[in-house]
Design an enzyme around this catalytic site. Structure first.
Site: not given
Length: 335
Positions: A11, A140, A191
């Protein structure tokens, strides 16, 4: 403009590529010498983003001072459990009056701090107004391939979010600003725990109905806790809440869903993690969620079962039965 990204995982590298569209130079700091060398000589990160070209404007380094001095925007892309250590080493070189954007999605074990709270704990007050968080549905590999991606950038000071938004805006990367730093971070962190649960249901072969139920009820418990901590409930229906949750619970590139699937198939967590190159944040966040449930009294039944499976050795199939046989309630209970 010069930008800095701290963390050369998938990322961090992908965001460096985004920053390079609007910056004359982007300095990317990483621990691994092999990654740094490959980015500088091959313009590729073969360890984390193999086969994806990295802009020639991105220059990698192992030196934090070289990475940070003179920067006009700093992105922190280290795993949440490593952020405190890295920031302590970087503090002396951090430029003043410059946005510092964390993209880590976690809640620190023990302290139960979000990433911006952790940064406030680590850094002098003069840095606090310039802190921001970027979160939303953003794998990513897709980001690095310049596939359309939309996220939220939140800061207590709207001018900081707007500066970040302008620096990162491209034809394929769009962001919306927010001042709900709490909601954006709780959505992004929790999440990952729910995605482990969704993956377990898939690994157990429980079907689409079960996955949809986990996503929906998972959002309910994320929202309950986030609102208790001061979030705007509408934030959790946005990109950093529902958007990121759906992606992480269903996408083939989701590391947390992968962990859940393997747990559902009966593999042991240490073996699963040993085979992974990068961190699945939800494993550690499950422990923080468990501690937050005990501390706040907010019911987090799905997060609780993930904690028991990941850290106490409970069977995934037994956890599903326990969730399904809980006391019947109103759908809006606890809201």
């Amino acid at each position: 403009m010069r930008g800095s990204v701290i963390g050369s995982g998938s990322f961090g590298t992908a965001l460096a590529n985004v920053l390079a569209v609007n910056c004359e130079e982007v300095r990317l700091w990483g621990r691994e010498s092999s990654v740094v060398e490959a980015i500088n000589t091959q313009h590729e990160n073969p360890t984390y983003l193999k086969g994806i070209p990295i802009s020639e404007r991105v220059r990698a380094t192992n030196d934090l001072q070289e990475a940070l001095v003179g920067s006009e925007l700093v992105v922190l892309a280290t795993p949440s459990h490593a952020t405190r250590e890295v920031v302590a080493k970087a503090q002396a070189y951090l430029p003043r009056h410059v946005p510092i954007v964390t993209v880590s999605k976690g809640i620190e074990n023990g302290t139960l701090l979000t990433m911006t709270e952790l940064l406030e704990d680590c850094l002098p007050e003069e840095f606090h107004p310039y802190l921001a968080v970027l979160s939303g549905p953003s794998f990513a590999k897709e980001l690095a391939r310049r596939m359309p991606t939309v996220v939220t950038i939140a800061s207590h000071w709207d001018k900081v979010a707007l500066r970040c938004q302008k620096a990162l805006q491209t034809e394929t990367f769009r962001s919306y600003t927010s001042t709900d730093v709490v909601g954006v971070q709780y959505g992004g962190a929790l999440k990952n725990v729910i995605a482990i649960a969704a993956g377990m249901a898939d690994g157990l072969g429980m079907g689409h109905n079960a996955r949809a139920a986990i996503i929906t009820r998972g959002l309910a418990e994320i929202t309950r806790l986030a609102v208790r901590k001061g979030a705007n409930p509408l934030t959790l229906s946005g990109l950093s809440g529902m958007g990121d949750l759906v992606l992480t619970c269903t996408g083939e590139l989701s590391r947390n869903r992968h962990v859940g699937m393997e747990l559902g198939k009966g593999r042991k967590l240490p073996d699963i993690l040993a085979d992974m190159k990068e961190v699945a944040e939800g494993v550690k966040t499950a422990r923080s969620a468990h501690e937050l449930e005990l501390k706040t009294g907010v019911e987090l039944p799905i997060c609780h079962q993930v904690y028991l499976i990941a850290h106490e050795g409970k069977s995934a199939r037994t956890a599903v039965v326990d969730l399904m046989t809980r006391q019947p309630k109103s759908e809006l209970a606890g809201v």
